[in-house]
Design a protein around this motif. Structure first.
Motif, PDB file in Angstrom:
ATOM      1  N   HIS A 249       0.823  -1.213   0.000  1.00 42.66           N
ATOM      2  CA  HIS A 249       0.000   0.000   0.000  1.00 42.66           C
ATOM      3  C   HIS A 249       0.862   1.270   0.000  1.00 42.66           C
ATOM      4  O   HIS A 249       2.035   1.211  -0.338  1.00 42.66           O
ATOM      5  CB  HIS A 249      -0.990  -0.042   1.163  1.00 42.66           C
ATOM      6  N   GLU A 264      -2.226   0.119   7.860  1.00 46.26           N
ATOM      7  CA  GLU A 264      -1.378  -0.929   7.283  1.00 46.26           C
ATOM      8  C   GLU A 264      -0.187  -0.333   6.531  1.00 46.26           C
ATOM      9  O   GLU A 264       0.936  -0.820   6.645  1.00 46.26           O
ATOM     10  CB  GLU A 264      -2.210  -1.813   6.341  1.00 46.26           C
ATOM     11  N   HIS A 318       2.457  -7.068   4.248  1.00 47.82           N
ATOM     12  CA  HIS A 318       1.098  -6.576   4.460  1.00 47.82           C
ATOM     13  C   HIS A 318       0.656  -6.852   5.882  1.00 47.82           C
ATOM     14  O   HIS A 318       1.285  -7.625   6.609  1.00 47.82           O
ATOM     15  CB  HIS A 318       0.122  -7.260   3.484  1.00 47.82           C
ATOM     16  N   ALA A 319      -0.449  -6.203   6.283  1.00 52.25           N
ATOM     17  CA  ALA A 319      -1.128  -6.546   7.533  1.00 52.25           C
ATOM     18  C   ALA A 319      -2.585  -6.766   7.163  1.00 52.25           C
ATOM     19  O   ALA A 319      -3.139  -6.049   6.318  1.00 52.25           O
ATOM     20  CB  ALA A 319      -0.967  -5.444   8.557  1.00 52.25           C
TER      21      ALA A 319
HETATM   22 ZN   LIG Z   1      -2.441  -5.277   2.331  1.00 52.63          ZN
END
Ligand SMILES: [Zn+2]
Length: 464
Positions: A249, A264, A318-319
């Motif tokens: 992101h 995130e 990622h989270a």
């Molecule tokens: Zn993500």
């Protein structure tokens, strides 16, 4: 082979075919070469020399082996003739044309460019804006050995310059300064060693900076790096030279959001910077990030950073988020080929094709549609993902489905083993707190470094 007519024009030769005697006579000035169509031999001014092959006739034209130039023509020519087969050059006359070969070594806080020059030729090295010019006191350069070189933070490319006696070194974004030194080399050759020094800390990149005595210190904007690592405790072997870390992101795309407001995009950026610092310090590998600040980057662009830099591994961070706040734990993904059908299967088996390259020789050029780049690495990516999952499991809470396959767009174009790590669920209150904390981020970094070491130790990481 060369067409004899071409050589005749070039070197002012007279060629006579003696049908009765079944031979060819080549005359240069007062000297004569006699060739026999049946034999790999020539009589040069009365002396027999051997050739790799007999002359052949194709239609009305005669062809002679390339070595005819050096073995038969050069000895009788009044001008100097120098055949350079690797470069596909025939140098006629007193042309000062040294051979130049380049080598690149990333050495932590600098990139070393070594130019071997034969014969030794006076030269200057000067910086002109975003490139260095290495100018030789010569008519031209034989630079066939200068091909694509690895890119680093301080080096983009080495190429033939705008002038025939110049080699141009295009500098990378973090170039600070250079030093050049000459060393003698065997056989009358010379070696020019040019060190491109990396800028010290810039706030955006989070890279380590050289400290006293060349020791790499943790970046000042990253507090509490996991245990101060010994510098270069492992040699940069095992085929891992470049690792690309993708902080998921960025910019308007904030990714998942926790109840307490943790984003995130910020978690991924923070862990990516820490991981970069740790990998560079502990493994001595080159680590690149797909973004160095809070900006949007398209998925294909992320894989492109890895492809363009010939990365050996690609890790997307990622989270996660879930509608159920109870869901928690880390997950590791590699690409799922479902939906790609036969095309994916074929791509996964496709062999690299060898294509001829301008300047002679050939090199392996991989022809793979972007969509299929990852297909050939699914097996390696599965092994890599398994190693990452095992390493994470040793240090952080895992999801019940810790190892999965999914058709993530960001992985599709990666032309190397690639995984996506969901480090935990921001929608889980406890995990949000963890993911935002230095301690937990450092644990994740340790686990991810361990995962890479496990993968490398499995011995599969050097097969590319
Ligand atoms: Zn993500």
């Amino acid at each position: 082979m060369f067409a004899l007519d071409d050589l005749a024009r070039l070197f002012n030769l007279a060629v006579r075919e003696d049908a009765a005697a079944g031979g060819l006579t080549v005359t240069s000035g007062s000297q004569t070469i006699v060739l026999s169509p049946q034999q790999p031999l020539a009589s040069v001014a009365g002396r027999m020399i051997s050739l790799p092959a007999a002359p052949i006739k194709d239609g009305r034209a005669w062809y002679v082996p390339v070595d005819f130039v050096s073995r038969a023509l050069a000895p009788i020519s009044t001008t100097k003739i120098d055949l350079r087969k690797p470069s596909r050059l025939v140098i006629v006359g007193d042309v000062r044309m040294p051979r130049v070969a380049a080598r690149v070594e990333p050495l932590g806080s600098l990139t070393r460019v070594t130019l071997d020059v034969a014969p030794s030729t006076p030269h200057t090295v000067t910086q002109e804006g975003t490139h260095l010019s290495v100018k030789f006191d010569a008519d031209a350069l034989d630079a066939a050995d200068i091909r694509a070189t690895p890119t680093t933070d301080t080096l983009q490319n080495i190429r033939a310059g705008d002038a025939p006696q110049v080699i141009t070194i295009d500098l990378g974004p973090r170039f600070a300064s250079f030093r050049a030194a000459d060393q003698p080399a065997p056989g009358g050759a010379a070696r020019i060693v040019i060190d491109l020094v990396t800028q010290t800390e810039t706030p955006a990149s989070g890279a380590p900076q050289p400290g006293p005595g060349g020791v790499q210190l943790p970046p000042p904007n990253v507090p509490n790096l996991p245990e101060p690592p010994p510098l270069l405790d492992l040699p940069p072997t095992g085929g891992l030279r470049t690792i690309v870390i993708d902080a998921g992101h960025g910019g308007d795309d904030m990714g998942a959001k926790g109840a307490k407001g943790t984003l995130e995009k910020n978690v991924t950026m923070s862990v990516a910077r820490r991981l970069k610092g740790s990998l560079e310090a502990r493994l001595g590998v080159r680590v690149l990030l797909t973004r160095d600040g809070d900006q949007a980057v398209a998925p294909d662009q992320r894989a492109a950073v890895a492809n363009n830099n010939k990365a050996d591994l690609f890790i997307s961070l990622h989270a996660n988020a879930s509608v159920r706040p109870g869901v928690s734990g880390a997950e590791v993904f590699y690409l799922n080929l479902e939906g790609y059908g036969d095309q994916g299967q074929r791509a996964s088996q496709a062999a690299a094709e060898a294509l001829p390259v301008v300047g002679g020789g050939s090199r392996e050029i991989e022809i793979t549609p972007w969509e299929m780049a990852q297909a050939r690495y699914i097996g390696e990516s599965a092994i890599f993902a398994k190693a990452m999952e095992a390493a994470l499991r040793a240090r952080v809470p895992m999801s019940p489905r810790a190892l999965q396959q999914a058709p993530f767009r960001v992985l599709v174009g990666a032309n190397m083993p690639a995984v996506l790590v969901e480090m935990g669920f921001l929608t889980n209150a406890q995990q949000e707190q963890q993911l935002a904390s230095d301690d937990h981020q450092n644990l994740l970094v340790q686990a991810l470094v361990d995962g890479i070491l496990r993968y490398r130790a499995a011995g599969t990481g050097g097969t590319r």
